[in-house]
Scaffold this motif. Sequence first.
Motif, PDB file in Angstrom:
ATOM      1  N   TYR A 250     -15.214   0.436  -5.665  1.00 40.89           N
ATOM      2  CA  TYR A 250     -14.831   1.550  -6.542  1.00 40.89           C
ATOM      3  C   TYR A 250     -14.748   2.858  -5.754  1.00 40.89           C
ATOM      4  O   TYR A 250     -13.764   3.598  -5.851  1.00 40.89           O
ATOM      5  N   ASN A 253     -11.766   3.197  -3.516  1.00 42.79           N
ATOM      6  CA  ASN A 253     -10.479   3.020  -4.191  1.00 42.79           C
ATOM      7  C   ASN A 253      -9.784   1.712  -3.825  1.00 42.79           C
ATOM      8  O   ASN A 253      -8.583   1.671  -3.576  1.00 42.79           O
ATOM      9  N   SER A 256      -8.160  -2.539  -8.085  1.00 44.85           N
ATOM     10  CA  SER A 256      -6.921  -2.459  -8.856  1.00 44.85           C
ATOM     11  C   SER A 256      -7.069  -3.186 -10.188  1.00 44.85           C
ATOM     12  O   SER A 256      -6.396  -2.863 -11.167  1.00 44.85           O
ATOM     13  N   GLN A 277      -7.140   0.380 -14.437  1.00 42.21           N
ATOM     14  CA  GLN A 277      -6.885   1.483 -13.509  1.00 42.21           C
ATOM     15  C   GLN A 277      -8.213   2.105 -13.109  1.00 42.21           C
ATOM     16  O   GLN A 277      -9.067   2.371 -13.953  1.00 42.21           O
ATOM     17  N   LYS A 279      -9.716   5.097 -10.316  1.00 38.91           N
ATOM     18  CA  LYS A 279      -9.447   6.107  -9.290  1.00 38.91           C
ATOM     19  C   LYS A 279     -10.702   6.952  -9.108  1.00 38.91           C
ATOM     20  O   LYS A 279     -11.242   7.485 -10.077  1.00 38.91           O
ATOM     21  N   LYS A 281     -12.298  10.122  -6.837  1.00 38.51           N
ATOM     22  CA  LYS A 281     -12.057  11.222  -5.904  1.00 38.51           C
ATOM     23  C   LYS A 281     -13.395  11.760  -5.427  1.00 38.51           C
ATOM     24  O   LYS A 281     -14.220  12.222  -6.218  1.00 38.51           O
TER      25      LYS A 281
END
Length: 404
Positions: A250, A253, A256, A277, A279, A281
């Motif tokens: 995770y 990234n 998927s 999904q 994502k 950051k």
Amino acid sequence: MKHVGYLTFLRCTAALLIVFLMSGCWNRRELNELSVVLAMGIDYKDDQYMVTVQVVDPSQMSRNRAAERSPTHVYTEKAATIFEALRKVTTQSSRKLYFSHLLLLLFNEDVARSGIKEPLDFLFRDHEVRPDFHIAVARGSSAKDIMSFVTPMEVLPAMDLYKSLRVSEKAWAPTAAVNVKTIMEALTKKGIEPVLTGLTLEGDIEKGMLGENIKQPLVYAKFKFKGIGIFRDDRLIGWLNDSDSKSFSYITNHVSNTVSHIKCPRSNGVFNVEVKQAKVKAVPTMKAGKPSVNLNVLIEANVAEVQCELDLTDEASFLAMQTNASNQLKQVITNGIHHVQDTYGVDIYGFGELFHRKYPTYWHQQVENWDHIFSNLPVEVTMNYKLRKFGKIMSPIANNPQQD
């Protein structure tokens, strides 16, 4: 006369160009002179590298030919260096090894713990080897055994292993498909350490190397990608369990699609979600001269299975499921980071590389002390988790029994 001389010069130049163009490939080699290597395994035995290669038998690849013999051949040799061992294979094979189609490189766990830079040097340096093959660690098995294993789904065992690694990374988060480019970057950069997925054999391994292994529905032995191995520089130092491996995937990234089971709110039982999904950051920050990292996690998932009494038409129940899913994933990510910090103290997430880019002055001052800083680095996880869909039915089947 000058005009005639100029025409003669042009004709001679054109003739020379034609000669060069028709010369063909100066270093060409015919296909019937090569053994195409699909996979290579490296073990360590008697203070030497034991190299095993799996090559294709092209005569067995025709769809119209009966399976008279194995579609691949396995050769093994020992030497002080990888290159020497591969050249010694010519004493067993009439064809020279060709590495441009290499799919998978496998290190034995002992080799991985002693260091992978030396055995990788040949593959990085050789002009025939394309930098797109994947790397894994033979966990609890020798690389030679895995190279000799008869896999069930594909005619070429190396192709089965390669495809399974790629598919499992996309559909099951605790697996990481690491190619040679990624490992090269991790070995040469400061602020990030390498990881490799483990590959093991289960069952009756001796029978797994025979053709009979795939002649019945339930195979005698099977392969399995299991756990992610952590490296310090180029040496394997430990393994992550499934939960911590998922945390790593995770954060970096690499998720998927995956599934998770979560405790139902205000009810016994669990429900499953399919993450569609993900994502993350990572934002490095400096507060009062001290580093920290904020992880902003964005997840979109669907309800895949419900094994408890819940009314999905009730908004409060649906939001409670979403909260439970968010809190559980936050706990998985947080626990994974803390386990790596406390047990291994190596930055496999690349946080150091982020500080290098955003705070270069601080990084150059602390680069040699980064492992210690990482072990005590505060990481704050912020979740944005959304459940989007719940399938073709609203409530669990058990809640709606048919009446006579």
